[in-house]
Design a protein around this motif. Structure first.
Motif, mmCIF file in Angstrom:
data_model
loop_
_atom_site.group_PDB
_atom_site.id
_atom_site.type_symbol
_atom_site.label_atom_id
_atom_site.label_comp_id
_atom_site.label_asym_id
_atom_site.label_seq_id
_atom_site.Cartn_x
_atom_site.Cartn_y
_atom_site.Cartn_z
ATOM 1 N N GLU A 136 42.976 32.537 36.037
ATOM 2 C CA GLU A 136 42.944 33.837 36.707
ATOM 3 C C GLU A 136 41.509 34.336 36.859
ATOM 4 N N LYS A 193 35.859 37.396 44.386
ATOM 5 C CA LYS A 193 34.784 38.397 44.493
ATOM 6 C C LYS A 193 33.607 37.858 45.295
ATOM 7 N N THR A 223 39.115 29.795 46.235
ATOM 8 C CA THR A 223 40.140 30.704 45.716
ATOM 9 C C THR A 223 41.515 30.080 45.862
ATOM 10 N N LEU A 246 46.959 38.496 44.550
ATOM 11 C CA LEU A 246 45.644 38.090 45.011
ATOM 12 C C LEU A 246 45.691 37.593 46.452
ATOM 13 N N TYR A 282 50.594 37.224 39.704
ATOM 14 C CA TYR A 282 49.134 37.319 39.849
ATOM 15 C C TYR A 282 48.686 36.678 41.166
ATOM 16 N N GLN A 291 39.577 35.010 40.309
ATOM 17 C CA GLN A 291 39.013 36.333 40.571
ATOM 18 C C GLN A 291 37.521 36.247 40.883
ATOM 19 N N THR A 292 36.806 35.356 40.200
ATOM 20 C CA THR A 292 35.364 35.215 40.434
ATOM 21 C C THR A 292 35.097 34.651 41.827
#
Length: 556
Positions: free
Chosen positions: A274, A282, A289, A321, A317, A278-279
């Motif tokens: 996760e 961003k 991703t 996303l 999750y 997320q990194t």
């Protein structure tokens, strides 16, 4: 020399024993280190050591430091230098100098004490670790922070492999030292310390796993505390890379390491995925991703039961996303929306099919029925926003989707994504979604020799596979093809093993069997032939599934 009594009894001077008892114990312990064992020398031995030890109990002051330096000369006349009492007195001298900011004297005394302890007790003893901790404090106070890191890691290694401290205590010491380094504005040194301590913990974890395997499961080794401490160091290191240095790739490498370590609990591996996702999200790295979303769900499918809260949490999750990514101007927005729908729908099915229902902590729902309603609302909202349907039609569509799909089908990325593309979007939008996926669809171009059916001769042509069509041109400069073949009409793609004369001089031949005619082709090498056969079969399978996809799923 005979093995010495552990110096820990000298360092601590337990509050439960009086000063006199401590001195008497020390005198007895160091008798074997006395230089000359005569009656008169024993009296001198007792007097000198008693005097030296009493100085240690005085409050720290310049006078105490001077007295300890002076008495050390006397002590060395009655005991050998490499004795426990000399190590202790030098330790106390170093600590007193540290508190009086006499750092040069403190380092000299502490290093001398360290050498004595290494000789008496070994490099990895608790006595050596205690002295290293003092040297860390002195080095920090003297602002020799790089040296402090090296000393800290060495002490940490002693404590880990010697089991001299609990993992909770080790975690606390790491946190405190990291805070000290950051207060001194040294994030690089903090990262260095975390990297080296995590390496020590990885070695210990590997040893524990190997020991467990050697014991053949006879005795379970609990590595939970070790894993927790190791995870803490890796996550702290990633946090520093991310928030202090803005190095997202180094941040991801820390998280990726967690996913590769043996012995790490599946939930922690999932959390690491996760953080990776997320990194990348961003940083706007859309392909990475999506790749890691797929890896996360592959890991979840392998490690969790399908109908479980853990699996549902992983899907939820990923659904959130991908929904957020679909709201961005990404190059795969339509497909991202489909994946969000797919993951929400799969989560809803798990919530419906798990006995007793489930409650997901990341949803504002505290009952199984409320959880199902929240998830169904998400599915209906995505459908309503993408199809010109009335609310009751959307509700009926969701009922139908839940009825004819299985969780396993929805987790099959390619099949379920194509199915939902047609379900979610009108045909012209589904075609746009296909164009988004162009880079991931089977495609290839290059030279192949084609057997002329009439002349039985070979001629090199330029072949291009685009979607379900295989076209061939006179050269790669031509824009108008000499011929075209739909893979959907091909019955089979086969290697030719015949040694017929018509195949000569070609040796790497294969054929595309068509109801009306067979196309015989040859590549320059066997590797090229295998590549073409593989990509043609993949393309054939993909487009057959695409065009045959409808709202009825076989076996559902």
């Amino acid at each position: 020399m005979a093995a010495a009594t552990p110096l820990s009894i000298l360092v601590s001077a337990s509050t439960s024993t009086s000063t006199d008892q401590f001195i008497a114990k020390t005198l007895d312990t160091n008798l074997r280190f006395q230089r000359a064992k005569t009656a008169s020398n024993k009296t001198l031995y007792n007097d000198v050591l008693t005097k030296a030890l009493k100085i240690c109990f005085e409050d720290n002051s310049v006078e105490k430091v001077g007295a300890l330096k002076a008495v050390m000369t006397e002590v060395e006349t009655v005991v050998v230098t490499d004795s426990p009492v000399c190590g202790y007195l030098l330790y106390m001298l170093a600590d007193a100098c540290r508190q009086l900011t006499l750092y040069t004297d403190a380092l000299n005394a502490a290093n001398h004490s360290l050498k004595i302890r290494e000789t008496l007790y070994g490099q990895d003893s608790i006595e050596v670790s205690t002295c290293l901790d003092l040297l860390v404090g002195i080095s920090i106070a003297a602002n020799a922070l790089d040296h402090a890191v090296s000393l800290f890691v060495r002490s940490f290694k002693c404590n880990v492999f010697g089991s001299y401290a609990t993992y909770a205590q080790l975690s606390t010491s790491i946190a405190r030292f990291k805070a000290t380094l950051l207060e001194r504005e040294q994030p690089f040194l903090a990262i260095k310390m975390l990297a080296q301590t995590s390496e020590v913990l990885q070695q210990q974890l590997l040893q524990s796993i190997q020991q467990q395997q050697q014991q053949q499961q006879q005795q379970q080794i609990d590595t939970s505390a070790l894993c927790s401490t190791l995870l803490g160091t890796l996550l702290d290191r990633a946090d520093l890379y991310d928030n202090k240095l803005n190095e997202y790739q180094s941040t991801i490498e820390c998280y990726e390491l967690i996913t590769t370590l043996k012995g790490i609990p599946s939930k922690d591996v999932g959390h690491a995925y996760e953080l990776i996702i997320q990194t990348y999200f961003k940083a706007g790295r859309y392909d990475q991703t999506k790749d890691n979303v797929a890896k996360y769900l592959e890991m979840a499918t392998r490690c969790f039961k399908v109908n479980s809260v853990d699996m549902a949490m992983a899907l939820l999750y990923c659904a959130r996303l991908m929904e957020e990514q679909a709201d961005r101007p990404s190059p795969t927005r339509l497909c991202d929306q489909v994946d969000a729908l797919r993951y929400y729908l799969c989560t809803l099915k798990i919530a419906r099919e798990t006995p007793g229902g489930i409650v997901l902590r990341d949803l504002p729902s505290d009952t199984p029925s409320a959880t199902q309603k929240t998830l169904r609302d998400k599915v209906e909202t995505i459908l309503f926003n993408n199809r010109p349907l009335r609310l009751e039609e959307v509700a009926n569509m969701v009922d139908r989707m839940l009825q004819i799909t299985t969780t396993e089908f929805l987790l099959n990325g390619q099949r379920s994504q194509n199915w939902l593309l047609k379900y979610l979007y009108p045909d012209f939008i589904a075609e746009d979604a296909l164009r988004e996926k162009a880079e991931t669809l089977p495609a290839k171009c290059g030279p192949l020799s084609k057997l002329n059916g009439l002349m039985k001769s070979w001629k090199q042509m330029w072949f291009t596979l685009n979607r379900e069509s295989l076209s061939y041109y006179k050269s790669n400069q031509d824009t108008k093809p000499k011929g075209e073949l739909s893979l959907l009409e091909i019955k089979s793609i086969e290697v030719i093993v015949s040694k017929e004369k018509k195949m000569k001089p070609q040796t790497h031949c294969f054929q595309l069997v068509h109801p009306k005619h067979t196309l015989v082709l040859a590549a320059e090498t066997e590797e090229q032939m295998r590549e073409w056969i593989t990509v043609l079969n993949k393309a054939k399978q993909y487009w057959e599934e695409w065009w045959s996809t409808n709202l009825v799923i076989e076996g559902a």
